[in-house]
Structures are given as structure tokens and as C-alpha cells.
Write an enzyme that holds these catalytic residues in place. Structure first.
Site, PDB file in Angstrom:
ATOM      1  N   LYS A  98       0.846  -1.205   0.000  1.00  0.00           N
ATOM      2  CA  LYS A  98       0.000   0.000   0.000  1.00  0.00           C
ATOM      3  C   LYS A  98       0.876   1.248   0.000  1.00  0.00           C
ATOM      4  CE  LYS A  98      -0.159  -0.440   4.988  1.00  0.00           C
ATOM      5  NZ  LYS A  98      -0.812  -1.118   6.104  1.00  0.00           N
ATOM      6  N   ARG A 122     -10.354  -0.016  15.747  1.00  0.00           N
ATOM      7  CA  ARG A 122     -10.268   0.815  14.538  1.00  0.00           C
ATOM      8  C   ARG A 122     -11.078   0.138  13.442  1.00  0.00           C
ATOM      9  NH1 ARG A 122      -4.472   1.517  11.635  1.00  0.00           N
ATOM     10  NH2 ARG A 122      -4.931  -0.681  11.277  1.00  0.00           N
ATOM     11  N   TYR A 178      16.276  29.776   6.118  1.00  0.00           N
ATOM     12  CA  TYR A 178      15.062  30.526   6.496  1.00  0.00           C
ATOM     13  C   TYR A 178      14.973  30.709   8.006  1.00  0.00           C
ATOM     14  CZ  TYR A 178      13.106  30.160   1.799  1.00  0.00           C
ATOM     15  OH  TYR A 178      12.870  30.271   0.464  1.00  0.00           O
ATOM     16  N   MET A 208      12.206  24.081   0.516  1.00  0.00           N
ATOM     17  CA  MET A 208      11.427  23.222  -0.380  1.00  0.00           C
ATOM     18  C   MET A 208      12.333  22.319  -1.226  1.00  0.00           C
ATOM     19  SD  MET A 208       8.595  24.233  -3.262  1.00  0.00           S
ATOM     20  CE  MET A 208       7.653  25.262  -2.156  1.00  0.00           C
TER      21      MET A 208
HETATM   22  C1  LIG Z   1       0.038  -1.986   6.638  1.00  0.00           C
HETATM   23  C2  LIG Z   1      -0.485  -3.148   7.359  1.00  0.00           C
HETATM   24  C3  LIG Z   1       0.372  -4.167   7.793  1.00  0.00           C
HETATM   25  C4  LIG Z   1       1.873  -4.105   7.640  1.00  0.00           C
HETATM   26  O1  LIG Z   1       2.433  -3.369   8.693  1.00  0.00           O
HETATM   27  P1  LIG Z   1       4.016  -3.330   8.906  1.00  0.00           P
HETATM   28  O2  LIG Z   1       4.154  -2.739  10.253  1.00  0.00           O
HETATM   29  O3  LIG Z   1       4.584  -2.437   7.838  1.00  0.00           O
HETATM   30  O4  LIG Z   1       4.514  -4.716   8.813  1.00  0.00           O
HETATM   31  C5  LIG Z   1      -0.194  -5.274   8.390  1.00  0.00           C
HETATM   32  N1  LIG Z   1      -1.524  -5.366   8.577  1.00  0.00           N
HETATM   33  C6  LIG Z   1      -2.378  -4.405   8.195  1.00  0.00           C
HETATM   34  C7  LIG Z   1      -3.829  -4.572   8.435  1.00  0.00           C
HETATM   35  C8  LIG Z   1      -1.889  -3.260   7.595  1.00  0.00           C
HETATM   36  O5  LIG Z   1      -2.739  -2.294   7.225  1.00  0.00           O
END
Ligand SMILES: *Cc1c(COP(=O)(O)O)cnc(C)c1O
Length: 361
Positions: free
Chosen positions: A38, A134, A258, A306
Site C-alpha cells: 500500500k 479501529r 530561512y 522546499m
Molecule cells: C500496513 C499493514 C500491515 C503491515 O504493517 P508493517 O508494520 O509495515 O509490517 C499489516 N496489517 C495491516 C492490516 C496493515 O494495514
């Protein structure tokens, strides 16, 4: 965007990715691996990572269906789990068509799956909320859903999953409590394969190494806890580099950047690098944030702009225009940078912008 001339870049080491994945298989030989790709594979490039891990990671994971469709359009063939699940019948149909596996985490998603008119049954990952609050069904809804889904025409294999809130904290008993909650619900369903661990869960909690490991950070070669080594050798898969584009000497008392935040306490030499917050280098980096240049760690001096950052290279000899610094990677852990910016490695990696070309090696 064309970046033919840009020397600032993120080098993505495919051998490191494969190494980390193979190490993980050797470490937990009973488990299969879902590689989370992702957010453009945490900045590494989702296509690159998916393609590289073909034959090593058995499945891929993305947050939502567009990320999965992108991978299919680019020719990626592994099964892809949609970690946020589906939000319409059209998405469920696309799962059938493209071999996506939806997570089912809410009563609404259970009902929608049961009611859908699908051309063939779908494999699904059913999610229990074991304490993170969650996503996921509570214990009663989970058990009911499991019974409904097991016999249903729309459902093929089921994997039972949950997600840990604090697996990187080995001193906390929160993970143990979540595991017990999960196992209590699953006691009557021993035949169903399970997935409970992310990188931290699989690294630090032996009881969390179930049928499927879900791993992102570890596969990218970064330990899940900045202060705890991973249980096997990792190789960072991303090296973020930028060239020195200017060098100057300034007298004691002169200020840099800056807001004139950094002031020289002695006659100083300043190097300017071609990377800034427009590239995803964090603007909140404090003076002293480490940067690796010519074999040494040197401190950031002055606010991040930037397109540029400035380093105090007074104690380095022989820096020249064109020398390349590593902002994070094999010589300098991304954790060290994250710590100096009050954030975490995940955020630094995922925020790397498209302005930084990825050089796949
Ligand atoms: C992103 C994600 C993971 C992976 O997490 P890492 O800490 O990068 O290994 C595992 N399970 C779910 C549900 C996730 O959204």
C-alpha cells in the site's frame, strides 16, 4: 514528470527486498507472507516491489481497490488482499474479476457480501477487533459472521485476521491480551487459517506467527522498533541520495537558511544539498539531524527548504560539489532521521514525493 537530469533519487535495491523476504521465510518457515505494498509500497514503488517479490511473498496487500487495480493494469498477477475491504457491490464484482481478496471488517461489509450477486465465490479475510478499536467485528458479530460466511455461496476460503495496536512495544502486555482475545474466539474454528501479525508482531511475538504474516516495514529492511534489532539480518531496500550543489565558508555568528535558525558558533563550512520538503524530506528536521556524507555523519544546519537542505561540514575534509549524500538507507537508518523529526520511519518512507526518481537496481 521528467527527471532525466535530476541526481537526487531513491535507489531501490531489489536484491535487498528479495533477501529480506527470503530471511523472513527462513525465520518463520510454517507461514506464508502477505507483503503490504500500500501507499506505493511505502514509497519504494508498488510495481517494483510486487514484481520483485513474485515467487517469494505469496500475496500482496493494499489499502483500497484502486491500488490493486493499478497493480493489475501494470501486469502484477499475485492475489491482492484489500485491507480496508470493499465499499460497493461493484468493488466485490471487481474482486471476482481480478482475483482480489477483500477484508471483511464491519457488519455492513458482512451484509453486503451475503447479499451480493457474484459470478463466483470469493476468498475473504474476516477481521476481528481484538482491542485496537479501529476496524474489525466484535467477538459476537465475528462468530456469527464466520458461521454465515462458511456455508455461503459467495464465499470460498476464509482467513481469520486481527491487527495489533502495540506489537512494537515488547514491554506492554497489550499484544498478549489481544492474542488471547483472538484465540478465545477462534477456539471453535481450529480449521481456519489465521493472520494476526504485522512486522512488529511477527518479529517480537512468537505466538503471533500464524498461517499468514502481513509484513511491510520489515520487507523494506527496516526494523519494526527503532531500538530493537529485528530477529534476523535486514538490508534496507531504499537509499535516498542527493548531491552537494554548493559549498561556502561563513564566519562565526553568521546564520543559515530561512528564519536564520542556525547560527555558526565558529567559522564554518556549509554544504547545500538538492533535496527538500518538496521531495518529502521532513521540514520538521531539527538542527543536528544526521546526514551521511563522504563516509561520515554530519549535522543538518538550518531549516529545511522546499528544494534544499544545508549541512555543517566544518569537520569534514574534502567535500566537493557533486558529492552524494545519503539522507537515509544502508549507511544511515531511517529511524535516526525519524527520531530527529519527531516522526516514524513509516511516515518518512511513504511521504517521499513523486519528484524523486526511483532508480531500481
Ligand atoms: C500496513 C499493514 C500491515 C503491515 O504493517 P508493517 O508494520 O509495515 O509490517 C499489516 N496489517 C495491516 C492490516 C496493515 O494495514
Amino acid at each position: 514528470m521528467t527527471t532525466a537530469f535530476r541526481r537526487t533519487r531513491a535507489i531501490i535495491d531489489t536484491q535487498a527486498l528479495r533477501h529480506n523476504c527470503q530471511q523472513l521465510h527462513a525465520f518463520a518457515p510454517q507461514s506464508q507472507i502477505l507483503a503490504t505494498v500500500k501507499a506505493d509500497a511505502y514509497g519504494h514503488g508498488a510495481y517494483t516491489v510486487a514484481d520483485t517479490l513474485y515467487g517469494c511473498a505469496e500475496q500482496l496487500g493494499v489499502a483500497f481497490i484502486d491500488e490493486a487495480l493499478d497493480l493489475r493494469q501494470q501486469g502484477i498477477q499475485q492475489p491482492i488482499v484489500l485491507l480496508d475491504g470493499c465499499f460497493s457491490e461493484t468493488e466485490l464484482q471487481l474482486c471476482c474479476e481480478h482475483h482480489f481478496i477483500p477484508v471483511v471488517h464491519s457488519p455492513q461489509q458482512v451484509s453486503a457480501l451475503l447479499a451480493a450477486n457474484l459470478p463466483q465465490p470469493l476468498p475473504v479475510w474476516l477481521k476481528l477487533d481484538s482491542g485496537m478499536h479501529r476496524l474489525g467485528l466484535d467477538a459476537a458479530a465475528f462468530s456469527a459472521a464466520l458461521n454465515d460466511l462458511k456455508a455461503h455461496r459467495n464465499v470460498k476460503e476464509i482467513v481469520a485476521m486481527t491487527h495489533f495496536a502495540a506489537a512494537d512495544d515488547t514491554a506492554s502486555n497489550y499484544t498478549q491480551t489481544q492474542l488471547e482475545a483472538f484465540d478465545a474466539v477462534m477456539a471453535k474454528h481450529a480449521e481456519i487459517p489465521c493472520s494476526v501479525a504485522n512486522s512488529a508482531g511477527l518479529a517480537y511475538w512468537p505466538k503471533a506467527r500464524r498461517a499468514w504474516l502481513r509484513s511491510g516495514l520489515l520487507l523494506y529492511g527496516v526494523s519494526p522498533n527503532p531500538h530493537l534489532a529485528a530477529p534476523f539480518a535486514l538490508v534496507p531496500a531504499m537509499s535516498l541520495t542527493a548531491p552537494v550543489i554548493a559549498i561556502r565558508d561563513i564566519p562565526a555568528g553568521a546564520c543559515v537558511g530561512y528564519g536564520a535558525r542556525w547560527q555558526a558558533q565558529r567559522p564554518s563550512r556549509i554544504a547545500t544539498l538538492a533535496i527538500g520538503y518538496g521531495d518529502g524530506y521532513p521540514r520538521h528536521a531539527r538542527d543536528g539531524t544526521p546526514v551521511f556524507l563522504n563516509g561520515q555523519v554530519v549535522p543538518l544546519a538550518g531549516r529545511v527548504s522546499m528544494d534544499m537542505i544545508t549541512l555543517d561540514i566544518t569537520d569534514l575534509d574534502a567535500v566537493e560539489i557533486g558529492d552524494e549524500a545519503e539522507l537515509w538507507g544502508k549507511a544511515l537508518s531511517v529511524h535516526k532521521v525519524a527520531e530527529a523529526c519527531d516522526t516514524i520511519a513509516y511516515e518518512l518512507l511513504t511521504r517521499l514525493s513523486q519528484r524523486v526518481p526511483r532508480e531500481v537496481i
